[in-house]
Design an enzyme around this catalytic site. Structure first.
Site, PDB file in Angstrom:
ATOM      1  N   SER A 153       3.544  -1.606   2.719  1.00 34.32           N
ATOM      2  CA  SER A 153       2.587  -0.579   2.332  1.00 34.32           C
ATOM      3  C   SER A 153       1.984   0.089   3.564  1.00 34.32           C
ATOM      4  CB  SER A 153       1.532  -1.204   1.421  1.00 34.32           C
ATOM      5  OG  SER A 153       0.830  -0.196   0.760  1.00 34.32           O
ATOM      6  N   ASP A 229       5.766  -0.277  -9.186  1.00 35.83           N
ATOM      7  CA  ASP A 229       4.670  -0.315  -8.205  1.00 35.83           C
ATOM      8  C   ASP A 229       3.588   0.676  -8.633  1.00 35.83           C
ATOM      9  OD1 ASP A 229       3.111   0.255  -5.881  1.00 35.83           O
ATOM     10  OD2 ASP A 229       4.731  -0.532  -4.627  1.00 35.83           O
ATOM     11  N   HIS A 262       3.639  -3.984  -6.591  1.00 35.92           N
ATOM     12  CA  HIS A 262       3.282  -3.827  -5.172  1.00 35.92           C
ATOM     13  C   HIS A 262       2.878  -5.157  -4.527  1.00 35.92           C
ATOM     14  CE1 HIS A 262       2.407  -0.956  -1.984  1.00 35.92           C
ATOM     15  NE2 HIS A 262       1.221  -1.496  -1.761  1.00 35.92           N
TER      16      HIS A 262
HETATM   17  N1  LIG Z   1      -7.389  -2.149  -4.827  1.00 41.21           N
HETATM   18  C1  LIG Z   1      -6.615  -3.202  -4.235  1.00 41.21           C
HETATM   19  C2  LIG Z   1      -5.722  -2.550  -3.228  1.00 41.21           C
HETATM   20  C3  LIG Z   1      -5.327  -3.416  -2.131  1.00 41.21           C
HETATM   21  C4  LIG Z   1      -3.896  -3.771  -2.143  1.00 41.21           C
HETATM   22  O1  LIG Z   1      -3.165  -3.698  -3.118  1.00 41.21           O
HETATM   23  N2  LIG Z   1      -3.467  -4.184  -0.994  1.00 41.21           N
HETATM   24  C5  LIG Z   1      -2.107  -4.525  -0.804  1.00 41.21           C
HETATM   25  C6  LIG Z   1      -1.554  -3.629   0.227  1.00 41.21           C
HETATM   26  S1  LIG Z   1      -1.716  -1.965  -0.346  1.00 41.21           S
HETATM   27  C7  LIG Z   1      -1.254  -0.998   0.934  1.00 41.21           C
HETATM   28  O2  LIG Z   1      -1.439  -1.148   2.061  1.00 41.21           O
HETATM   29  C8  LIG Z   1      -1.980  -5.974  -0.388  1.00 41.21           C
HETATM   30  O3  LIG Z   1      -1.086  -6.376   0.296  1.00 41.21           O
HETATM   31  N3  LIG Z   1      -2.938  -6.782  -0.834  1.00 41.21           N
HETATM   32  C9  LIG Z   1      -3.056  -8.151  -0.439  1.00 41.21           C
HETATM   33  C10 LIG Z   1      -2.336  -9.144  -1.303  1.00 41.21           C
HETATM   34  O4  LIG Z   1      -2.313 -10.321  -0.923  1.00 41.21           O
HETATM   35  O5  LIG Z   1      -1.748  -8.754  -2.326  1.00 41.21           O
HETATM   36  C11 LIG Z   1      -7.557  -4.269  -3.668  1.00 41.21           C
HETATM   37  O6  LIG Z   1      -8.657  -3.941  -3.227  1.00 41.21           O
HETATM   38  O7  LIG Z   1      -7.147  -5.421  -3.668  1.00 41.21           O
END
Ligand SMILES: N[C@@H](CCC(=O)N[C@@H](CSC=O)C(=O)NCC(=O)O)C(=O)O
Length: 697
Positions: A153, A229, A262
């Site tokens: 991401s 996603d 995602h």
């Molecule tokens: N609203 C969500 C968004 C945060 C999220 O989905 N983060 C992803 C990366 S998104 C793009 O860079 C992520 O990797 N999260 C960490 C995980 O362990 O899944 C929120 O605030 O969580």
């Protein structure tokens, strides 16, 4: 293992026979303490292993992938070190934002220029410069010449942009659900406005698609993207990366994964694939990569060798090593339609990127083979060795350079590669007068295009006629007259003494009689020097290129040579040994070598025996040549040059050996049978355009 006292060990665990560590250090880039994790797989004492960098996404620290990434088994199996930095500076004094997509946890891998972020948010410097230095100092096992980079991401955006900006350092680049164009999504607009200000031009260094549009080139990219996603259509937009790569000819493997979202469930599913993909390109585990066939050279001959191997059902591994960053492309249009701006680069590709991927042909581009060890069956790219079962050397040639004073001035160009012509095209707007040195095909084609573009062109030819090396006098005089009629100043029998310049830039060409021909640009078309030094140094016989037998075998075991650099006895030159610089020869010799490899010891395929052909487009003149005019003792003119449609037939001992056909395609097609049969028709009938050539065989 850790040799640097400035690192604090936060935690360490044994995993898959290796060590998963977490470390803290004081960063000069961010002005804060930074934490990162490193997995070092099991390895022998003294070994060095390639490094795969993983950049995380929004809201993450090093811990997300360390805890949920599922990379350790694959890294242990493939001998790859895995480094996972944090996504931003941390600490009470570090500015932040309430939203999850800006401030802490959202550094976007930029060096911020706007207050209050500029002090600490320097994640580009941290990941590009500082952390590699830290790893090099603390982990002697890390091979700092073999890096790959990946990320998720926002971290996928980081991996793509850092990799594209540093193609010499990162030999392999992949991403999971990356933000491919921050210029074109809300996450990117917000972050880049905040960190860099409103000038969108400054954002381009942080946008993978813009970097590619602006000329960044890498051999290949691997991207996995879940089609379920939640951020796909609004933020990630992989179609933009696909379009940019298609236009640039970058081999993007974009895998849309049905049903995946995602999350780290998606990442961990495909993590092993990515580790293996990187390991294949980095040379894993301190061990050498080996391919059943290594093809050196990614031009026409190299590409065709790979194509012909797969067409002949060769199932072994194939790698093509090329020193240009681009996938194999057609060279002839460089001095014609491409220079004229009439054909975009993607239409020059010999095959689209997907073709090579689907046929499992590994393209190792932007890499130069520096040595061959014929006994060990390896080629070297700097310090790295790649093993081969068979080697097909398709190194082609490099343009012969001027050696006179001033040859180094900017504005002096060769016409051999895309980069040569791109550089030339970039200067055309400021160019009025062009001097072309060399009245061969390349020089004359460039002269024709540049004249059409409104430039004043002078052609300097040392001999007393253009095309003297390759064509009979009537053809030379015809082209000389055509160029003059189009306004080209054709100078024959002139010698260049020096290139004149002011500052760094060319201003003219001085002839030996001290006349200076003014020039804003000089194009040098004086032939090529075969690229065979590494092969000759390895013991291959050669001199003018490398010697090959009738099956394109060199004197080295399991080593073939094909194309421009292969010095071979040509049946259509009466068996004389020659090098042939043509697409036909490149393709046919490559096919011959491929068939030999596939046949193995069981069979001996037909030796190389292909009718040479060639073409050249200048103005509205289409020249098509069949056969070789070497050693001709008679020419017959068929048709009237004044009508701008005629053929020049070459005979040796009464036998037809070649035809140069100008706007006379029927003669070219039918003349092939005369050359193939070595026919000896009555010259008067040959000259008579009422006679049908195929009936004279
Ligand atoms: N609203 C969500 C968004 C945060 C999220 O989905 N983060 C992803 C990366 S998104 C793009 O860079 C992520 O990797 N999260 C960490 C995980 O362990 O899944 C929120 O605030 O969580």
């Amino acid at each position: 293992m850790i040799s640097e006292k400035s690192l604090d060990l936060v935690e360490s665990h044994q995993a898959y026979g290796g060590t998963q560590g977490v470390y803290r250090h004081s960063s000069r880039s961010t002005g804060t303490d930074m934490i990162f994790s490193v997995f070092v797989p099991p390895h022998e004492d003294g070994a060095t292993l390639p490094v795969l960098w993983y950049l995380s996404g929004l809201t993450c620290t090093h811990a997300n992938v360390t805890d949920k990434g599922d990379y350790r088994r694959a890294c242990a199996e493939n001998g790859v070190i895995f480094v996972a930095p944090d996504t931003s500076p941390r600490g009470d004094d570090v500015p932040d934002d309430d939203a999850y997509d800006f401030g802490k946890g959202a550094g976007f891998y930029v060096d911020a220029t706007e207050a209050p972020w500029a002090t600490n948010f320097r994640m580009r410097s941290y990941v590009e410069q500082e952390l590699p230095e830290v790893i090099a100092a603390a982990f002697p096992v890390a091979d700092m010449t073999r890096h790959g980079i990946t990320g998720h991401s926002m971290g996928g955006h980081g991996a793509l942009t850092i990799g594209l900006r540093n193609p010499d350092r990162f030999r392999s680049i992949s991403a999971f659900a990356p933000i491919v164009s921050p210029l074109n999504c809300a996450w990117g607009e917000k972050a880049l406005t905040g960190y860099l200000g409103a000038d969108r031009y400054a954002w381009r260094a942080y946008d993978a698609c813009a970097l590619i549009e602006d000329g960044a080139r890498v051999a290949a990219l691997l991207v996995d993207q879940g089609d379920a996603d939640q951020f796909l259509s609004e933020q990630l937009k992989p179609e933009l990366l696909k379009a940019a790569c298609d236009t640039a000819g970058i081999d993007l493997t974009l895998r849309m994964q049905p049903g995946y979202d995602h999350s780290y469930y998606f990442i961990s599913t495909f993590m092993a694939d990515h580790v293996k993909w990187h390991a294949e390109r980095l040379g894993s585990g301190g061990q050498m990569n080996r391919y059943d066939v290594v093809i050196v050279g990614a031009g026409h001959a190299g590409a065709q060798a790979a194509i012909a191997l797969r067409q002949a059902k060769f199932t072994g591994s194939i790698a093509v090593i090329g020193d240009e960053p681009d996938l194999p492309y057609e060279r002839p249009p460089l001095s014609k339609d491409y220079l004229a701006g009439e054909k975009p680069f993607e239409r020059l590709l010999i095959r689209p990127a997907a073709f090579w991927t689907e046929r499992d042909v590994v393209m190792l581009l932007g890499q130069r083979v520096t040595a061959v060890d014929a006994e060990a069956h390896t080629v070297s790219i700097g310090a790295d060795a790649i093993g081969y079962g068979h080697l097909i050397w398709a190194g082609g040639g490099s343009p012969r350079r001027l050696t006179c004073d001033g040859h180094h001035y900017s504005g002096v160009h060769s016409v051999r590669t895309r980069a040569d012509v791109d550089a030339m095209m970039g200067e055309l707007a400021a160019t009025r007068q062009v001097v072309v040195i060399g009245g061969g095909y390349i020089g004359l084609e460039a002269a024709a295009v540049l004249t059409k573009l409104g430039k004043h062109v002078t052609v300097l030819e040392a001999q007393d006629r253009v095309l003297a090396r390759v064509a009979g006098e009537p053809l030379s005089r015809f082209y000389e007259a055509e160029h003059r009629a189009h306004g080209v100043d054709v100078r024959l029998g002139v010698m260049v003494a020096a290139i004149e310049g002011e500052g760094e830039r060319v201003t003219g060409v001085r002839l030996i009689d001290d006349e200076i021909v003014p020039a804003d640009m000089v194009i040098v078309g004086i032939g090529i020097v075969p690229e065979v030094a590494a092969l000759i140094a390895a013991g291959a016989e050669g001199g003018n290129g490398v010697n090959v037998d009738r099956h394109c075998r060199t004197s080295l075991p399991d080593v073939f040579a094909v194309g421009d650099c292969a010095f071979h006895a040509n049946d259509f030159a009466d068996g004389a040994p020659i090098r042939l610089e043509s697409v036909q020869n490149a393709n046919d010799q490559a096919t011959c070598a491929a068939k030999m490899i596939v046949a193995g010891d069981t069979d001996e395929p037909q030796p190389y025996h292909a009718v040479p052909w060639f073409w050249s487009n200048q103005y509205d003149l289409k020249l098509q040549t069949v056969g070789l005019s070497i050693g001709y003792d008679q020419t017959v003119l068929r048709g009237d040059p004044a009508q701008r449609s005629f053929s020049l037939v070459y005979l040796r001992g009464g036998h037809v050996i070649a035809l140069d056909c100008v706007n006379a395609t029927r003669d070219y097609v039918q003349g092939r049978s005369l050359v193939l049969a070595g026919s000896s028709p009555d010259p008067a009938r040959l000259a008579d355009t009422n006679e049908v050539l195929k009936e004279l065989v």
